[in-house]
Design a protein around this motif. Structure first.
Motif, PDB file in Angstrom:
ATOM      1  N   GLY A 255      -0.362  42.210 -32.167  1.00 35.07           N
ATOM      2  CA  GLY A 255      -0.633  40.986 -32.593  1.00 35.07           C
ATOM      3  C   GLY A 255      -1.710  40.249 -31.717  1.00 35.07           C
ATOM      4  O   GLY A 255      -2.137  41.055 -30.798  1.00 35.07           O
ATOM      5  N   ASP A 256      -2.388  39.084 -32.069  1.00 36.68           N
ATOM      6  CA  ASP A 256      -3.524  38.422 -31.510  1.00 36.68           C
ATOM      7  C   ASP A 256      -3.371  37.238 -31.340  1.00 36.68           C
ATOM      8  O   ASP A 256      -2.938  36.255 -32.290  1.00 36.68           O
ATOM      9  N   ALA A 257      -3.067  36.708 -30.312  1.00 43.98           N
ATOM     10  CA  ALA A 257      -2.797  35.153 -29.884  1.00 43.98           C
ATOM     11  C   ALA A 257      -3.739  34.274 -30.283  1.00 43.98           C
ATOM     12  O   ALA A 257      -3.671  33.124 -30.525  1.00 43.98           O
ATOM     13  N   ALA A 258      -5.058  34.770 -30.486  1.00 40.87           N
ATOM     14  CA  ALA A 258      -6.094  33.875 -30.790  1.00 40.87           C
ATOM     15  C   ALA A 258      -6.579  34.036 -32.323  1.00 40.87           C
ATOM     16  O   ALA A 258      -7.454  33.260 -32.970  1.00 40.87           O
TER      17      ALA A 258
ATOM     18  N   GLY B 138      -7.710  41.226 -39.854  1.00 43.55           N
ATOM     19  CA  GLY B 138      -7.432  41.637 -38.531  1.00 43.55           C
ATOM     20  C   GLY B 138      -5.966  41.886 -38.143  1.00 43.55           C
ATOM     21  O   GLY B 138      -5.990  42.292 -36.903  1.00 43.55           O
ATOM     22  N   MET B 139      -5.337  41.267 -38.776  1.00 44.07           N
ATOM     23  CA  MET B 139      -3.771  41.111 -38.370  1.00 44.07           C
ATOM     24  C   MET B 139      -3.257  42.706 -38.430  1.00 44.07           C
ATOM     25  O   MET B 139      -3.415  43.200 -39.537  1.00 44.07           O
ATOM     26  N   GLN B 140      -2.470  42.933 -37.419  1.00 40.68           N
ATOM     27  CA  GLN B 140      -1.767  44.193 -37.478  1.00 40.68           C
ATOM     28  C   GLN B 140      -0.811  44.315 -38.548  1.00 40.68           C
ATOM     29  O   GLN B 140      -0.159  43.401 -38.918  1.00 40.68           O
ATOM     30  N   ARG B 141      -0.149  45.640 -38.637  1.00 42.47           N
ATOM     31  CA  ARG B 141       0.728  45.588 -39.755  1.00 42.47           C
ATOM     32  C   ARG B 141       2.083  45.074 -39.422  1.00 42.47           C
ATOM     33  O   ARG B 141       2.753  45.040 -38.008  1.00 42.47           O
ATOM     34  N   GLN B 142       2.886  44.539 -40.466  1.00 45.00           N
ATOM     35  CA  GLN B 142       4.434  44.368 -40.457  1.00 45.00           C
ATOM     36  C   GLN B 142       4.511  43.320 -39.349  1.00 45.00           C
ATOM     37  O   GLN B 142       5.576  43.335 -38.403  1.00 45.00           O
TER      38      GLN B 142
ATOM     39  N   GLN C 277       2.652  36.755 -43.927  1.00 45.05           N
ATOM     40  CA  GLN C 277       1.802  36.751 -42.508  1.00 45.05           C
ATOM     41  C   GLN C 277       1.912  35.382 -42.107  1.00 45.05           C
ATOM     42  O   GLN C 277       1.878  35.305 -40.867  1.00 45.05           O
ATOM     43  N   SER C 278       1.460  34.547 -43.080  1.00 49.25           N
ATOM     44  CA  SER C 278       1.407  33.095 -42.525  1.00 49.25           C
ATOM     45  C   SER C 278       2.630  32.375 -42.353  1.00 49.25           C
ATOM     46  O   SER C 278       3.793  32.852 -43.050  1.00 49.25           O
ATOM     47  N   LEU C 279       2.829  31.277 -41.833  1.00 45.22           N
ATOM     48  CA  LEU C 279       4.003  30.499 -41.605  1.00 45.22           C
ATOM     49  C   LEU C 279       4.231  30.027 -43.199  1.00 45.22           C
ATOM     50  O   LEU C 279       3.355  29.651 -44.049  1.00 45.22           O
TER      51      LEU C 279
ATOM     52  N   TYR D 230      -0.900  33.362 -38.039  1.00 46.54           N
ATOM     53  CA  TYR D 230      -1.422  34.718 -37.800  1.00 46.54           C
ATOM     54  C   TYR D 230      -1.644  35.018 -36.265  1.00 46.54           C
ATOM     55  O   TYR D 230      -1.881  36.155 -36.174  1.00 46.54           O
ATOM     56  N   SER D 231      -1.280  34.148 -35.576  1.00 41.16           N
ATOM     57  CA  SER D 231      -1.509  34.451 -34.081  1.00 41.16           C
ATOM     58  C   SER D 231       0.048  34.973 -33.412  1.00 41.16           C
ATOM     59  O   SER D 231       0.211  35.354 -32.311  1.00 41.16           O
TER      60      SER D 231
END
Length: 343
Positions: free
Chosen positions: A142-145, A151-155, A182-184, A277-278
């Protein structure tokens, strides 16, 4: 209480069929430390929930930090697991702009104070073997930014429980399927929110870490872990699938009078992200000796494994660690720790 017994039985039955190690880790600490991304910093940019061995600290230099030797307890079910697992923290933003940390509830069949449900899953075909992580191994996913799906990784996903007791919607489906997002979730979740964080399952076989903490691992070159997909030539070693589940009790905030007047969802990750997404997870391996490899080879199910030593839920919950840099994370806050104050 009948639903609890039924839910636990269903989880046990599913886990047995898939032969997964599944156990709870209670909250060790909630603070702004991140020895992977911000090693040595006493206040990392955002807040984390940490579970596992109590030798967790700001540095954890891989050249000298021995989690097994330096930990005196673990907040996890298996007393030989001194690994550290950590995630971002979820907050509720009120109409007046103040924030409250979202409480947690135990995952089905488990007893814990907050924390994370941890899975180590061998291949689903029941015969393919995996290599356990090695001493010093660490990674993040994952990516905090990140603030968009690209660009979001799987699962990495969120599940909105439409009813209490882990029910409603696609509550019984595999993680990150059905209506998981993936989103809230954009709507009120009557039974709370479950977040799932799943790590890559192929390793280069050489490096226990990399500068970005994820280049030494990869996803299958074809298919998926679940379909026993082949690892790429660059990362030929098959790892167990490490997965976290975190249960967030958003129900105290399920009042339209509390939500934004425009109807948008009011939850924010400790990264300052309201998109979702973060979401990300960090991992530092710390199992004693060859205990994890033995458990994987034996295809242990759930938290019952003759290959491993188990401690009581009370002992696991008693393993806590005081904040290194003390700050309020429990009251109504004008801003999320480490994040700018918003109008």
């Amino acid at each position: 209480m009948q639903w609890k017994a039924l839910a636990a039985a269903l989880v046990a039955q599913t886990a047995a069929a898939q032969q997964m190690i599944r156990f709870g880790c209670s909250q060790l600490s909630i603070e702004r430390l991140d020895p992977l991304v911000n090693p040595g910093a006493l206040e990392s940019p955002h807040l984390h929930q940490i579970v596992g061995g109590n030798s967790f600290n700001a540095s954890m230099d891989p050249a000298g930090h021995d989690l097994v030797a330096e930990s005196t307890c673990t907040s996890c079910t298996f007393s030989e697991d001194f690994s550290n697992y950590w995630t971002a923290v979820l907050f509720f933003r009120a109409r007046n702009g103040t924030y409250k940390r979202v409480p947690q509830f135990p995952n089905v069949g488990l007893r814990a104070v907050g924390g994370v449900t941890v899975y180590y899953i061998p291949p689903y075909d029941g015969k393919t073997t995996v290599t356990a992580f090695k001493p010093g191994f660490r990674m993040l996913v994952g990516d905090a930014a990140l603030r968009k799906a690209d660009g979001m990784q799987r699962q990495l996903c969120h599940r909105c429980y439409g009813a209490e007791n882990y029910e409603g919607g696609d509550a019984g489906g595999a993680p990150c399927t059905g209506s998981d997002t993936q989103s809230l979730p954009p709507v009120m979740c009557n039974g709370g929110i479950r977040t799932t964080i799943t790590f890559p399952t192929c390793w280069d076989g050489k490096n226990v870490d990399s500068p970005d903490h994820n280049s030494h691992v990869a996803y299958p070159a074809s298919g998926t872990f679940e379909s026993v997909g082949t690892c790429p030539d660059t990362h030929p070693v098959r790892l167990p699938q490490l997965m976290y589940e975190v249960m967030w009790d958003t129900t105290p905030f399920n009042d339209p009078e509390l939500w934004p007047e425009d109807g948008s969802q009011p939850f924010v990750w400790s990264t300052g992200d309201s998109s979702g997404y973060s979401q990300h997870g960090d991992y530092v391996f710390g199992w004693k000796g060859d205990s994890l490899q033995r458990a994987l080879d034996a295809r242990c199910n759930n938290a019952v494994c003759k290959e491993l030593k188990v401690q009581s839920s009370e002992d696991a919950m008693a393993c806590t660690k005081a904040q290194t840099a003390v700050e309020d994370v429990d009251g109504w806050l004008e801003s999320i720790p480490g994040q700018p104050m918003l109008d």
